[in-house]
Motif scaffolding. Structure first.
Motif, short mmCIF file in Angstrom:
data_model
loop_
_atom_site.label_atom_id
_atom_site.label_comp_id
_atom_site.label_asym_id
_atom_site.label_seq_id
_atom_site.Cartn_x
_atom_site.Cartn_y
_atom_site.Cartn_z
N CYS A 210 6.73 -6.90 -1.52
CA CYS A 210 5.83 -7.03 -2.68
C CYS A 210 5.73 -8.49 -3.10
CB CYS A 210 6.34 -6.19 -3.84
SG CYS A 210 6.13 -4.42 -3.64
N LYS B 211 10.02 4.59 2.73
CA LYS B 211 10.81 5.69 2.17
C LYS B 211 11.24 6.68 3.24
CE LYS B 211 9.15 9.22 -0.15
NZ LYS B 211 8.43 10.03 -1.12
N ASP B 212 10.30 7.06 4.10
CA ASP B 212 10.60 8.02 5.17
C ASP B 212 11.67 7.48 6.12
OD1 ASP B 212 8.75 9.75 4.09
OD2 ASP B 212 7.19 9.30 5.57
N GLY C 56 0.80 -1.20 0.00
CA GLY C 56 0.00 0.00 0.00
C GLY C 56 0.84 1.26 0.00
N ASP C 57 0.20 2.37 -0.38
CA ASP C 57 0.90 3.65 -0.42
C ASP C 57 1.47 4.03 0.93
OD1 ASP C 57 0.36 3.94 -3.10
OD2 ASP C 57 -1.40 5.21 -2.80
N ASP C 58 0.72 3.76 2.00
CA ASP C 58 1.20 4.10 3.35
C ASP C 58 2.46 3.31 3.69
OD1 ASP C 58 -0.91 5.84 3.68
OD2 ASP C 58 -2.13 4.43 4.84
N GLU C 59 2.47 2.03 3.29
CA GLU C 59 3.63 1.19 3.58
C GLU C 59 4.86 1.67 2.81
OE1 GLU C 59 4.06 -3.57 4.14
OE2 GLU C 59 2.22 -2.83 3.24
N LEU C 60 4.66 2.03 1.55
CA LEU C 60 5.78 2.54 0.74
C LEU C 60 6.28 3.86 1.30
CD1 LEU C 60 4.65 1.77 -2.91
CD2 LEU C 60 6.50 0.69 -1.63
N GLN C 61 5.37 4.75 1.67
CA GLN C 61 5.76 6.04 2.22
C GLN C 61 6.54 5.86 3.52
OE1 GLN C 61 5.31 9.05 0.63
NE2 GLN C 61 6.70 9.79 2.21
N SER C 62 6.09 4.94 4.36
CA SER C 62 6.77 4.69 5.62
C SER C 62 8.18 4.15 5.39
CB SER C 62 5.96 3.70 6.46
OG SER C 62 6.65 3.38 7.64
#
Length: 72
Positions: A37, A10-11, A2-8
């Motif tokens: 993935c 990356k951050d 999910g987008d949240d997982e990718l953003q986390s």
């Protein structure tokens, strides 16, 4: 993933790189996302496909998606 997982991911990678002032290991963050993935593709049976192998139907994760991740 999910987008949240990718953003986390990356951050966290950015913060770790900034704090350590060392960017040489950041590829491990990419590897972690790729493995995540691959795991999710393997678990999400809604993505699975049926292929014929030696005349027998085999159901499993779509090899095309897994191949793309391996080439990343």
């Amino acid at each position: 993933v999910g987008d949240d997982e990718l953003q986390s991911a990356k951050d966290t990678c950015i913060l770790d790189a900034q704090l350590s002032k060392n960017f040489s290991w950041t590829i491990s963050a990419v590897t972690t996302v790729i493995h995540r993935c691959q795991t999710l593709i393997g678990l999400d049976v809604n993505l699975w496909v049926t292929v014929i192998v030696n005349g027998t139907e085999v159901v499993g994760p779509p090899q095309e998606l897994l191949n793309v991740l391996e080439c990343s």
